[in-house]
Design an enzyme around this catalytic site. Structure first.
Site: not given
Ligand code: NDP
Ligand code: 2IT
Length: 444
Positions: A124, A164, A235-236, A238-241
């Site tokens: 990471k 991430d 959240g809103f 990438n993952v939530a979407w």
């Molecule tokens: P994004 O940056 O796309 O979105 C994360 C969102 O959550 C942001 O909007 C962030 O806002 C918000 N957030 C942070 N803290 C809080 C809170 N306390 N309450 C509500 N919302 C909050 O990130 P991802 O969607 O990519 O990642 C979300 C989670 O998923 C992380 O834990 C990441 O490690 C995990 N993940 C992501 C993967 C990926 O492929 N992208 C793969 C596997 C896991 P702000 O920036 O203001 O904090």
């Molecule tokens: O937490 C995770 O698994 C990610 N942010 C994705 C990592 C990746 O290499 O696609």
């Protein structure tokens, strides 16, 4: 294995690294019995070796903002373990980033990547850079400055970063462009690339889609599916979407999303254009969800979390430790049927205990959100073969991987009373492959 002694040593060695210690304790508690039944792991000191990263690279990132002022950030790459394949894991840009958070994420990534069945080690990286309010040019200059230091330490057969929190398609583009400029090589060293220059179809959707496929398998355990279910998401990003998109496709109604400012409750369901609007919200770099409530005329609960809403399926998709014991009790009281982590470690240990005590199927992030990195692995395969699979092919492989991960959780996590402890199942299944590979490869 003496769990308390190992934890004491780790606490001494890593003072104040609370997230890292939390992640390690959770894994060790659930594999303790298995390790004790298989003494070769102790005699090869696998736990001691597995909890110490192979190496950590830390560097200064210096860049100039739009006002001409010099800015200084810290960059990191934690290369945790490459026993089963090249280091693989995301890059996080968020002001909270520190070594404890990146070590917890890198440690989790070892087990997650092992569960995907693909050959990927755990890593990471990231920076304490805050993308909030930054211009596109500032983001680009930062990404270039970050890659100027990182490039020496990565490579398609060595370490393959991805996105991430705070790192999506745009940032991957800027970092990849700079990698190409420095090395003159176009070899897919990052995943999550654009679809016209080596990216895999479905990678943007993959984490959320995978988490929903995993939750679907969990629902089957209690004789249910997504049809007609109420889903609460946090959240809103990438993952939530992705989760909102797939849950809606499967016939569920997603009623909440949240940001650091609070949550919105949309009783009609977040579907169609509203899901597209999530992308706009995220791209605005403002980090608030309140505009959703204003645009669609629904309620906004400032400073509150969505776990007080009555739902069948809860999927925390924002960040670590965002769902605590009190939230868990509220969900159970309101009749939640399954809880499935889209984010990494969003539920506190106390919250997980509440779910386990109430026999609520609980899917830990390292299993449930593995679809993102699994599809990154599929992107690496496509890059290696210099061809591109259709969206249908990638999604079907992703779905199959999630079904397999779930089956592994059931295999190793089913308790004598029939309850499936997915945490235990995921940790044991992920551990075996890595630990055995470490033994095979000798003392290194
Ligand atoms: P994004 O940056 O796309 O979105 C994360 C969102 O959550 C942001 O909007 C962030 O806002 C918000 N957030 C942070 N803290 C809080 C809170 N306390 N309450 C509500 N919302 C909050 O990130 P991802 O969607 O990519 O990642 C979300 C989670 O998923 C992380 O834990 C990441 O490690 C995990 N993940 C992501 C993967 C990926 O492929 N992208 C793969 C596997 C896991 P702000 O920036 O203001 O904090
Ligand atoms: O937490 C995770 O698994 C990610 N942010 C994705 C990592 C990746 O290499 O696609």
């Amino acid at each position: 294995m003496n769990l308390e002694k190992i934890m004491q040593d780790l606490e001494k060695k890593n003072p104040g690294q609370t997230e890292f210690l939390q992640a390690v304790r959770e894994v060790l508690e659930s594999i303790e019995g298995f390790v004790n039944e298989n003494p070769q792991y102790d005699s090869h000191k696998i736990i001691e070796r597995l909890t110490e990263p192979d190496r950590i690279i830390q560097f200064r990132v210096t860049w100039v903002d739009d006002k001409g002022e010099i800015q200084v950030n810290t960059g990191y790459r934690v290369q945790f373990n490459n026993a089963i394949g090249p280091y693989k894991g995301g890059i996080r840009f968020h002001p909270s980033v520190n070594l404890s958070i990146l070590k917890f994420l890198g440690f989790e990534q070892i087990f997650k990547n092992s569960l995907t069945t693909l050959p990927m080690g755990g890593a990471k990286g990231g920076s304490d850079f805050n993308p909030k309010g930054k211009s596109d040019n500032e983001i680009m200059r930062f990404c270039q400055a970050f890659m100027t230091e990182l490039w020496r330490n990565i490579g398609p057969e060595m370490d393959v970063p991805a996105g991430d929190i705070g790192v999506g398609g745009r940032e991957i583009g800027y970092m990849y462009g700079w990698w190409k400029k420095l090395t003159r090589e176009h070899n897919g060293v990052l995943t999550g690339k654009g679809r016209n220059w080596g990216g895999s179809l479905i990678r943007p959707e993959a984490t959320g889609f995978g988490a929903v496929y995993f939750a679907n398998e969990m629902l089957k355990l209690v004789g249910q599916d997504f049809k007609g279910k109420i889903v609460a998401l946090s959240g809103f990003g990438n993952v939530a979407w992705g989760a909102a998109l797939k849950a809606t496709q499967l016939g569920a109604k997603v009623v909440t999303i949240s940001g650091p400012d609070g949550y919105v409750y949309d009783p009609d369901g977040i579907s169609g254009d509203k899901i597209n609007y999530m992308l706009e919200l995220r791209a605005s770099n403002n980090d608030i969800v309140k505009p959703y409530a204003e645009k669609y005329g629904v309620e906004f609960f400032e400073g509150r979390r969505p776990w007080e809403v009555k739902c069948d399926i809860a999927m925390p998709c924002a960040t670590q430790n965002e769902l605590n014991e009190e939230d868990a009790r509220m969900l159970v009281k309101n009749g939640v049927k399954v809880v499935c982590e889209g984010a990494n470690m969003p539920c506190t240990p106390e919250a997980v205990t509440v779910f386990h005590e109430n026999k609520i199927p609980f899917g830990p992030g390292k299993a449930a959100n593995a679809g993102g990195v699994a599809t990154s692995g599929l992107e690496m395969s496509q890059n290696g073969m210099k061809l591109m699979w259709s969206a249908e092919e990638v999604e079907e492989r992703l779905r199959q991987i999630m079904v397999n991960i779930h089956a592994n959780c059931v295999k190793y996590g089913t308790e004598p009373n029939g309850y499936v402890n997915h945490v235990k199942g995921a940790n044991i299944a992920g551990f075996i492959k890595v630990a055995d590979a470490m033994i095979d490869q000798g003392v290194i």
